[in-house]
Design an enzyme around this catalytic site. Structure first.
Site, PDB file in Angstrom:
ATOM      1  N   SER A  54       0.821  -1.220   0.000  1.00  0.00           N
ATOM      2  CA  SER A  54       0.000   0.000   0.000  1.00  0.00           C
ATOM      3  C   SER A  54       0.852   1.266   0.000  1.00  0.00           C
ATOM      4  CB  SER A  54      -0.871  -0.028   1.267  1.00  0.00           C
ATOM      5  OG  SER A  54      -1.245   1.278   1.638  1.00  0.00           O
ATOM      6  N   GLY A  55       0.496   2.178  -0.865  1.00  0.00           N
ATOM      7  CA  GLY A  55       1.198   3.463  -0.878  1.00  0.00           C
ATOM      8  C   GLY A  55       0.983   4.233   0.409  1.00  0.00           C
ATOM      9  N   LEU A  56      -0.257   4.176   0.907  1.00  0.00           N
ATOM     10  CA  LEU A  56      -0.544   4.854   2.169  1.00  0.00           C
ATOM     11  C   LEU A  56       0.309   4.274   3.299  1.00  0.00           C
ATOM     12  CD1 LEU A  56      -2.220   6.598   4.134  1.00  0.00           C
ATOM     13  CD2 LEU A  56      -3.929   4.771   4.168  1.00  0.00           C
ATOM     14  N   ASP A  66       1.151  10.545   2.012  1.00  0.00           N
ATOM     15  CA  ASP A  66       0.843   9.731   0.834  1.00  0.00           C
ATOM     16  C   ASP A  66       0.708  10.655  -0.383  1.00  0.00           C
ATOM     17  OD1 ASP A  66       0.173   7.625  -0.786  1.00  0.00           O
ATOM     18  OD2 ASP A  66      -1.848   7.336   0.044  1.00  0.00           O
ATOM     19  N   ASP A  93       0.994  -0.895  -4.998  1.00  0.00           N
ATOM     20  CA  ASP A  93       0.179   0.292  -5.235  1.00  0.00           C
ATOM     21  C   ASP A  93       1.143   1.333  -5.832  1.00  0.00           C
ATOM     22  OD1 ASP A  93      -1.198   2.640  -5.087  1.00  0.00           O
ATOM     23  OD2 ASP A  93      -1.440   2.634  -2.901  1.00  0.00           O
ATOM     24  N   ASP A  95       0.663   4.099  -7.347  1.00  0.00           N
ATOM     25  CA  ASP A  95       0.131   5.462  -7.496  1.00  0.00           C
ATOM     26  C   ASP A  95      -0.130   5.759  -8.985  1.00  0.00           C
ATOM     27  OD1 ASP A  95       0.220   5.677  -4.780  1.00  0.00           O
ATOM     28  OD2 ASP A  95       2.113   6.766  -4.715  1.00  0.00           O
ATOM     29  N   GLU A 122      -3.112   4.347 -10.935  1.00  0.00           N
ATOM     30  CA  GLU A 122      -4.402   5.036 -10.833  1.00  0.00           C
ATOM     31  C   GLU A 122      -4.436   6.240 -11.762  1.00  0.00           C
ATOM     32  OE1 GLU A 122      -3.662   5.390  -6.626  1.00  0.00           O
ATOM     33  OE2 GLU A 122      -3.737   7.589  -6.710  1.00  0.00           O
ATOM     34  N   LYS A 128       0.362  12.557  -6.604  1.00  0.00           N
ATOM     35  CA  LYS A 128      -1.022  12.274  -6.187  1.00  0.00           C
ATOM     36  C   LYS A 128      -1.224  12.601  -4.703  1.00  0.00           C
ATOM     37  CE  LYS A 128      -1.614   9.225  -3.772  1.00  0.00           C
ATOM     38  NZ  LYS A 128      -1.718   7.770  -3.558  1.00  0.00           N
ATOM     39  N   ASN A 130      -3.720  10.934  -1.419  1.00  0.00           N
ATOM     40  CA  ASN A 130      -4.587   9.798  -1.104  1.00  0.00           C
ATOM     41  C   ASN A 130      -6.043  10.135  -1.442  1.00  0.00           C
ATOM     42  OD1 ASN A 130      -6.455   8.196   0.874  1.00  0.00           O
ATOM     43  ND2 ASN A 130      -4.525   7.050   0.743  1.00  0.00           N
ATOM     44  N   SER A 131      -6.729   9.167  -2.014  1.00  0.00           N
ATOM     45  CA  SER A 131      -8.077   9.409  -2.534  1.00  0.00           C
ATOM     46  C   SER A 131      -9.075   9.800  -1.448  1.00  0.00           C
ATOM     47  CB  SER A 131      -8.588   8.157  -3.239  1.00  0.00           C
ATOM     48  OG  SER A 131      -7.716   7.821  -4.271  1.00  0.00           O
ATOM     49  N   ARG A 167      -6.527   1.485 -12.112  1.00  0.00           N
ATOM     50  CA  ARG A 167      -7.454   1.912 -11.054  1.00  0.00           C
ATOM     51  C   ARG A 167      -8.250   3.121 -11.524  1.00  0.00           C
ATOM     52  NH1 ARG A 167      -5.385   3.184  -4.935  1.00  0.00           N
ATOM     53  NH2 ARG A 167      -6.629   5.058  -4.541  1.00  0.00           N
ATOM     54  N   HIS A 198     -12.690   2.077  -7.404  1.00  0.00           N
ATOM     55  CA  HIS A 198     -12.559   2.575  -6.038  1.00  0.00           C
ATOM     56  C   HIS A 198     -13.770   3.418  -5.662  1.00  0.00           C
ATOM     57  CE1 HIS A 198     -10.473   2.881  -2.428  1.00  0.00           C
ATOM     58  NE2 HIS A 198      -9.592   3.838  -2.677  1.00  0.00           N
TER      59      HIS A 198
HETATM   60  C1  SPV Z   1      -3.437   2.540  -0.525  1.00  0.00           C
HETATM   61  O1  SPV Z   1      -3.520   1.590   0.239  1.00  0.00           O
HETATM   62  O2  SPV Z   1      -2.493   3.332  -0.504  1.00  0.00           O
HETATM   63  C2  SPV Z   1      -4.497   2.798  -1.484  1.00  0.00           C
HETATM   64  C3  SPV Z   1      -5.836   2.358  -1.186  1.00  0.00           C
HETATM   65  O3  SPV Z   1      -4.239   3.441  -2.468  1.00  0.00           O
HETATM   66  S1  SPV Z   1      -6.658   3.700  -0.566  1.00  0.00           S
HETATM   67  O4  SPV Z   1      -5.907   4.263   0.506  1.00  0.00           O
HETATM   68  O5  SPV Z   1      -7.930   3.163  -0.173  1.00  0.00           O
HETATM   69  O6  SPV Z   1      -6.817   4.689  -1.633  1.00  0.00           O
HETATM   70 MG    MG Z   2      -2.477   4.331  -2.455  1.00  0.00          MG
END
Ligand code: SPV
Ligand code: MG
Length: 567
Positions: A54-56, A66, A93, A95, A122, A128, A130-131, A167, A198
């Site tokens: 996971s990027g986060l 992130d 992930d 990004d 994505e 980016k 975080n969404s 994504r 997502h």
């Molecule tokens: C991550 O885990 O970094 C993701 C998923 O991209 S989310 O945080 O849900 O966007």
């Molecule tokens: Mg991410």
């Protein structure tokens, strides 16, 4: 960590193939977030089939945002630790792909080189965010440009099964269902192996609508972080291929670290947390420390003449009752320190650092510094071999087995440790007849200690454990047995066999050595002429003090008389 080892024996198809199979399978599959080597290992041990890098979570464990604050090479370095720690397929992930089509090409090649099974990119813009942070305000990528990235990634992969997941952020960004479907179709046509759709709603509605409209055109991947209360069966029925549990280990780590740090800060003691957190041994296990130890035995033994020692120290000492009421014989003070400490120091000096002491009588009084203490609880009814059996796990590599009541000149142990023979005993050729009744262990060898033939190999033929000797005895075994290489397994096999004998509890070390000889083992003899001292009675005890003092550095010595007395 030696985590390339798979959990189950048959190693599997490549990680690339396994991720692809999970994505393509008709079953609903799950992958779990990890953010470093340790968490990757934990995911594997929990039984997951794959990892979401996971990027986060990776940015969070670095302590940055992130927002592509960590460079992509820092992410790739982290992935290398994760891939080493777990043989599971990892989906990164990625990004936005960290730039344009060209960055994606290079990323794919670097990921393949490190065994990373796939990447998710994505359709947002670099850098980016975080969404879940103002997702609706985030600009989306141009469709054609994003399709170019997908194509570039697919064209540059060398591994046929490397996967690219595209994504779609249109629902998060508030562009609506039609836009989401349009983009997903374009990405599929550009070569994406799966679509990640997502959503940040707390209900799965838009995901389910999307899945229905999509109608299985390509595998679908979801991240139910916000709609977590949805029963998993709903995803299964909707035909989803892969569920990503996206951030739960970094969150679990954060909350337990916060609680423990607060508790220790407030209470100024560790006592409230010790039993509620992983033991240090558990951390060692997760790091595969045992594998290091066995590799060390395999690869370091010829250059590092060391290994372990087992010290038999269970007895009170017959003839020493007056001074051993509150301690075992090995804790008797000799020239300022306990007998056992002399022995331990001698071992350490030869870099024999893994010292297992088998205590018995008043084992509670044994000073445990620098040793591993195991206890023969049956010491009152059993003999030396029963004690040795208590330390069986320590007989795994090169080992010196020693009586606990010995003092000797350093060269004796040095020569023993340097012996290449599977079995070596130290025999004192200056003692061929008992000087009193506590003297024992006379040795009969293939040749006498002919100093003119120095360097010629001599083998042990028998040890008599009693205190009688005849004219044929060549000396006394001083109580040191060196076991090297393949000798260890043969010694433990013999010990295991002897344990089945009805009289095992009465057997002593000479019985084991004689049994090895009877089984055809060659036991090399290292002759010495004095220079050691055993403690079997009060007279020996007094002599031991003189002997020890004579080992002290010149100028500090009290008496002369360095020659060994009787055991
Ligand atoms: C991550 O885990 O970094 C993701 C998923 O991209 S989310 O945080 O849900 O966007
Ligand atoms: Mg991410």
């Amino acid at each position: 960590m030696n985590a390339r080892e798979p959990m189950n024996s048959a190693p599997a198809r490549s990680r690339f193939a396994r991720l692809r199979e999970m994505i393509a399978s008709q079953e609903l599959e799950f992958i779990m977030e990890a953010h470093n080597g340790l968490s990757a290992r934990i995911v594997r041990e929990a039984g997951f089939k794959g990892i979401w890098a996971s990027g986060l979570a990776i940015s969070a464990q670095f302590g940055v945002r992130d927002n592509n604050e960590a460079s992509w090479t820092q992410v790739v370095d982290t992935l290398e630790f994760m891939a080493d720690a777990s043989d599971l397929p990892i989906l990164l992930d990625g990004d936005t792909g960290y730039g344009n089509f060209n960055n994606v090409r290079r990323l794919v090649r670097k990921l393949e080189q490190r065994g990373i099974a796939g990447v998710c990119i994505e359709d947002k813009q670099f850098p980016k965010t975080n969404s879940f942070i103002g997702g609706e305000r985030q600009p989306l990528a141009d469709i054609d440009e994003f399709c170019g990235k997908i194509k570039a990634g697919k064209d540059s992969q060398c591994e046929a099964d490397f996967s690219i997941v595209a994504r779609v952020e249109a629902l998060i960004a508030g562009w609506g269902m039609d836009e989401a479907l349009k983009r997903a179709e374009a990405y599929r046509a550009a070569g994406a192996d799966a679509i990640l759709i997502h959503s940040k709603l707390s209900r799965p509605d838009e995901i389910l609508t999307f899945a229905r409209e999509w109608a299985g055109r390509a595998p679908l991947v979801i991240v139910p972080t916000k709609y977590y209360s949805t029963p998993t069966e709903v995803f299964r029925k909707a035909g989803i291929s892969l569920v990503i549990w996206a951030n739960h280990l970094i969150r679990a780590a954060a909350s337990s670290m916060q609680a423990v740090a607060r508790e220790i800060r407030d209470s100024e003691t560790l006592v409230n947390v010790e039993e509620r957190i992983a033991t240090v041994d558990e951390i060692f296990r997760l790091q595969d420390a045992d594998e290091y130890s066995s590799a060390e035995r395999l690869y370091l033994s010829s250059t590092r003449r060391a290994g372990g020692a087992v010290v038999l120290a269970a007895s009170r000492g017959r003839g020493l009752e007056a001074v051993t009421e509150d301690r075992p014989k090995v804790m008797l003070p000799v020239a300022g320190k306990p007998l056992l400490r002399w022995l331990v120091d001698a071992f350490k000096q030869q870099r024999v650092n893994e010292i297992t002491v088998v205590g018995g009588y008043r084992a509670d009084a044994i000073e445990p510094t620098g040793i591993r203490l195991v206890v023969n609880e049956q010491h009152a009814q059993t003999g030396e071999l029963a004690s040795l059996a208590c330390a069986r796990d320590a007989l795994a590599g090169d080992t010196v087995i020693s009586y606990g009541d010995l003092l000797f000149r350093h060269y004796i142990l040095r020569d023993l440790v340097e012996s290449d023979a599977p079995f070596t005993v130290v025999v004192d050729s200056s003692q061929t007849q008992p000087s009193n009744r506590s003297v024992r262990d006379f040795a009969y060898c293939s040749a006498a200690d002919d100093r003119a033939l120095f360097g010629q190999k001599t083998y042990l033929e028998r040890i008599r454990s009693g205190s009688h000797a005849d004219a044929a005895a060549h000396g006394r075994w001083i109580g040191l047995l060196g076991v090297r290489g393949a000798g260890c397994a043969r010694l433990t096999a013999m010990l295991d066999e002897m344990r089945l004998q009805p009289d095992f509890d009465a057997l002593d070390m000479p019985a084991l050595i004689n049994a090895l000889i009877d089984a055809g083992e060659r036991i090399e003899v290292q002759y010495v002429h004095g220079h050691w001292c055993g403690v079997n009675d009060l007279e020996d005890f007094r002599r031991a003090g003189d002997f020890a003092h004579a080992q002290a550095p010149l100028g500090a010595a009290r008496n002369g008389g360095a020659n060994g007395g009787p055991r």
